[in-house]
Structure formats: C-alpha cells, structure tokens
Design an enzyme around this catalytic site. Structure first.
Site, PDB file in Angstrom:
ATOM      1  CD  GLU A 197      29.563 126.747  80.841  1.00  0.00           C
ATOM      2  OE1 GLU A 197      30.055 126.282  81.891  1.00  0.00           O
ATOM      3  OE2 GLU A 197      30.074 126.565  79.711  1.00  0.00           O
TER       4      GLU A 197
ATOM      5  CG  HIS B 148      30.249 122.575  83.670  1.00  0.00           C
ATOM      6  ND1 HIS B 148      30.969 121.409  83.748  1.00  0.00           N
ATOM      7  CD2 HIS B 148      30.344 122.997  82.383  1.00  0.00           C
ATOM      8  CE1 HIS B 148      31.493 121.140  82.551  1.00  0.00           C
ATOM      9  NE2 HIS B 148      31.116 122.085  81.709  1.00  0.00           N
TER      10      HIS B 148
ATOM     11  CD  GLU C 146      32.190 119.393  78.831  1.00  0.00           C
ATOM     12  OE1 GLU C 146      32.549 120.038  79.831  1.00  0.00           O
ATOM     13  OE2 GLU C 146      31.720 119.935  77.816  1.00  0.00           O
TER      14      GLU C 146
HETATM   15 ZN    ZN Z   1      31.697 122.214  79.695  1.00  0.00          ZN
END
Ligand code: ZN
Length: 493
Positions: free
Chosen positions: A255, A258, A284
């Site tokens: 995360e 991201h 991603e």
């Molecule tokens: Zn992801």
C-alpha cells in the site's frame, strides 16, 4: 472540475472512514450517503454545462503543446465526459443496486458454499454488463468495453498476447517450486507477534521510503487499500495477523507503493481529474515494485533485518538476514489469490481473465463457471479446488460486478519488472543504496519518470514514457526465473 473533485474526495473519505473508523451503527445510513454523493457528482460532471465549458477551454488551449497540463486536462476531461454520458442513468442505478445486493448475497453464499444462491447474482451482473457493453459499440471485442474503464485504450487482444507468453514462461517455474517445497521455510515468521509491535515495525520500514505523519496515515482494516485526498494527505490501510508477520509487512509495503504514486503527482494537478495514478495496472506496478522488487529483494533485507530484530528481539533476535529474506520469499501453488506468491500469482489472474473471455466473447454461462474454474486451476497450478469458497467464490470482484478488472493486477506485475530494468540501467548503484537504507534516489526517479504525470496520458503512452517500450512480459519472467533459480534450483527446461 475543482468542485467535482472535491465531491469525489468527500466520497472517498466516507469510504475510507467506513473501512477504518466508522462504528457499526454508521452502516445504516452510509449507503444512502454514498448514493447521494455519487448522484450529485454524476449530475454535475455529465451536464450540458460541463460540455460547453470543455468546448470553451479547448478553444483557449488549442495552441498549447499536447503534453502541457492544461491541454491534457481538456483532452482527458472530454473523454471522461463523453463516457459518463454514454451510459443511461437508469442502467447506472441498476448496476449500483446489483453491486450492493451481490455483495450481501456473496457473503452468505460463500460462507455456505451455496453455488445455487450465488448463480442468480452472476446472471444478473452478466445481463447488466452486456447492456453496459452495448453503450460502447465501437469496442473490437465485447470485453474491451469493460476493460476500458480501467485501462483506457488497451484491449483483450493485447492482454492475451502478454498473458499467453507469461503463462508459457511461468509453467516451468511452478514445476520447480512444486517439486521442491521444503527448499525455503517461513517458520521464523510464523510465531506470535503482538500487533502493536508489528505496527511500529511496519512504520519503521516505510518511513525511509517517504512516509511521514505530517502527510500520511496508516490504519488497520480487513481488506487493505490506499486512498489519497491530495498528494499531501495519503491514507494507507493494512492488516496484521498476530500469529504471522509476513502478511502485515507485505501489505504495508504494497500500500505504501500505491501511496507514493499518489503523493508524487504534480501539485499543479490538484483538484482536477488528472490528480491520481494513470490506471489500475500502472498503480499496481508501483505497489508491486515496492513490495516485491524492493521489499522482497536480498539487498533490502540487509537494511530491514536489523529493524526486525530490534522490534522482535525475542522472536527474531538470533535470525539472520538471509533467513528472513528467504522466509519472505517462500513459494507454493495454492488456492487463494491474495495469499499467492510472486510466481503463482499471475496464473490466478490468467484463470480469471480467460474465463471472462469465454463469458463475454464466447458462450460460457454463469452455471458453467464453477467447473471451468476448477479445470483451469488443475491445469495451471496443479491443484484441486475442494469447495467453491476456495474457488470461484473466493473474491468479492465478480460478486459486485467487477468484470474486466482482474488483469490489471498481473499487468502491474509485468510493468513493475519493466520499470525496474529501466531503473537499474539509469541507477546501477540502486541495490547498494537499498542495502544502505537509502531510498530517496529510487523514489525521485519514479516521481520524475512516472508519478508526476498523474493521469495526463493514456496507459500505453505512460508505459512508453516510463519504460521506453511497449508492454513486455520478458523482464518479469527474467526476474522470476532468477529468483526461483536462487531459492528453489534451476527449472527443468
Ligand atoms: Zn494494490
């Protein structure tokens, strides 16, 4: 557009709150709050007035270079606006209702392994999706209309070429790890690790990557995600398991990848539709790059090993960096996608992609899915599916109408390795920097080459910008072949 963006961020905040902070009593009214905001956003954005403003702005920006922020804003907004107007309001409302109902039915059907209860959910979604596809008659294949919502301008034909090559390249690697299951042990990670200490440890790992309490939050949730209200307000969520350490560390690093993408967007794009990652696959690529190419690499564990021993002196005080690195890289063909290792993960996605092709481009019906699923799991991963809850019912996506979405995960894997090869060419000392706990050069390279562009360009244009080439599975296969060879021995050719 600023006001539409503000409303979207309010919706995102309600969603973040629901997954992290909301007391159960909030659930009763939250659905209505979501629906109202979504309707207001759609009415504002898809209006005739927005269309007139886009025309006026296009005239004003006609002389600007295509890659300027303002020309890009007009170009991308026009495509978004056109798409928003193609789908009738009634169909959108029916889809939203089917998502909510599908979710509730899925929860109970999965718990009871009730194929019969879940079938009408799938049938309803497939009917609605076919009507949605009908709004985009220019799509070369029906499925492309669904995929375009996530990877604008990419098609099933392109994904198929990449996935066919990936599948062929992964097979010998799956055989190599399945043949040697005892080669790597993760026993050191399977002890009791108090959740509070895991949280402190996870923060210690991602702080040098760019996490700061001034601009970021990290909160526990059931299904981790990252969200941002602006590049200087990034919300990460993660999940800790008291009796296993790897899951929480991996989820936090994932995360964080991201979050860094969202934090790196050009501040000039704030409060516009361009102020977020380009697409799900590119997003991603960033989570996988930080989680795997960095976080599961041997150089990283030279830096991270001491941090783990400091946070868990009783459990890991005598465990060396090599053992921790190997434990973080244990691989094994398994049933559940979200628990899959780097080698088998993409095959889980290919199973779903191929079934979606057969559903929307062929004649596969909702009733055929369970058997077709089990056959592919047997063929690609060599495992038998004992029950639907561990098979086609395991993920929430199809239950909530999420078709066309899954390939973005495996495309992210492919792209992460393409970007990594380019990075190593530009910054050959990267592994040494990572071993030394120095992450700023990596973060700045990604910001410069990818993050700052936000959503200005299409996925394909963005891939070309950051990798210098087209979508190509070879770097990912090279990376995995090297990793499997080191940990499990050379695959038979
Ligand atoms: Zn992801």
């Amino acid at each position: 557009l600023g006001e539409v963006s503000d409303l979207q961020k309010a919706l995102q905040l309600l969603n973040w709150d629901q997954s992290t902070m909301m007391p159960p009593g909030g659930a009763r009214v939250r659905g209505a709050q979501f629906a109202t905001l979504a309707r207001v956003i759609h009415e504002r954005f898809a209006s005739d007035e927005t269309g007139r403003l886009i025309d006026a702005a296009a005239a004003e920006t006609a002389s600007l270079p295509d890659d300027s922020n303002n020309a890009s804003l007009v170009r991308v907004t026009r495509i978004d606006w056109d798409k928003a107007r193609r789908v009738p309001v009634e169909l959108r409302a029916e889809m939203a209702a089917a998502e909510a109902e599908g979710y509730v039915t899925w929860l109970s059907a999965k718990a009871a392994n009730d194929v019969g209860a879940f079938r009408p959910v799938l049938e309803r979604h497939l009917e609605l999706k076919r009507r949605y596809i009908g709004c985009f008659p220019e799509a070369a294949e029906p499925w492309d209309a669904l995929f375009d919502d996530f990877e604008r301008g990419m098609t099933a034909a392109e994904v198929r070429v990449a996935f066919d090559r990936l599948k062929e390249g992964l097979r010998p690697l799956v055989k190599a790890i399945a043949a040697n299951p005892e080669a790597v042990s993760d026993a050191v990670l399977r002890q009791q690790f108090p959740v509070e200490a895991q949280d402190r440890c996870a923060r210690a790992l991602v702080t040098p990557w760019g996490f700061s309490s001034e601009q970021w939050r990290l909160d526990p949730t059931h299904h981790p995600f990252a969200s941002s209200l602006s590049p200087t307000d990034v919300r990460l969520t993660t999940r800790y398991n008291q009796s296993e350490l790897g899951t929480g560390l991996r989820a936090t690093m994932h995360e964080m990848g991201h979050g860094l993408y969202e934090a790196g967007v050009d501040p000039d794009l704030v409060r516009t539709p361009l102020c977020r990652g380009c697409s799900l696959a590119l997003h991603e690529s960033q989570s996988r790059l930080w989680e795997n190419l960095v976080g599961a690499s041997r150089p990283f564990w030279t830096h991270a090993g001491p941090i783990l021993r400091e946070h868990f002196p009783e459990q890991l005080g005598k465990v060396d960096d090599d053992t921790l690195h190997r434990a973080m890289n244990r691989m094994e063909p398994s049933l559940i996608r979200v628990e899959a290792d780097e080698v088998t993960y993409s095959l889980h996605i290919i199973v779903r992609f191929e079934l979606e092709q057969e559903i929307f481009n062929g004649g596969l019906t909702a009733a055929d899915i369970p058997e077709a699923w089990n056959a592919k799991m047997r063929e690609y991963l060599g495992i038998e599916v004992p029950e639907p809850a561990q098979g086609y019912m395991q993920d929430v996506h199809w239950a909530t109408g999420g078709f066309g979405y899954f390939p973005t995960y495996a495309l992210g894997n492919i792209l992460s390795a393409q970007i990594w090869e380019r990075l190593l060419g530009d910054v050959p000392t990267l592994p040494d920097q990572i071993a030394g706990g120095e992450f700023a050069p990596l973060r700045e390279w990604l910001r410069q080459h990818l993050h700052r562009h936000g959503r200005k360009f299409t996925p394909k244009e963005t891939i070309r910008l950051v990798t210098g080439t087209e979508l190509d599975p070879e770097p990912y296969l090279r990376y995995l072949t090297q990793k499997v060879t080191e940990l499990y021995g050379a695959p038979a050719s």
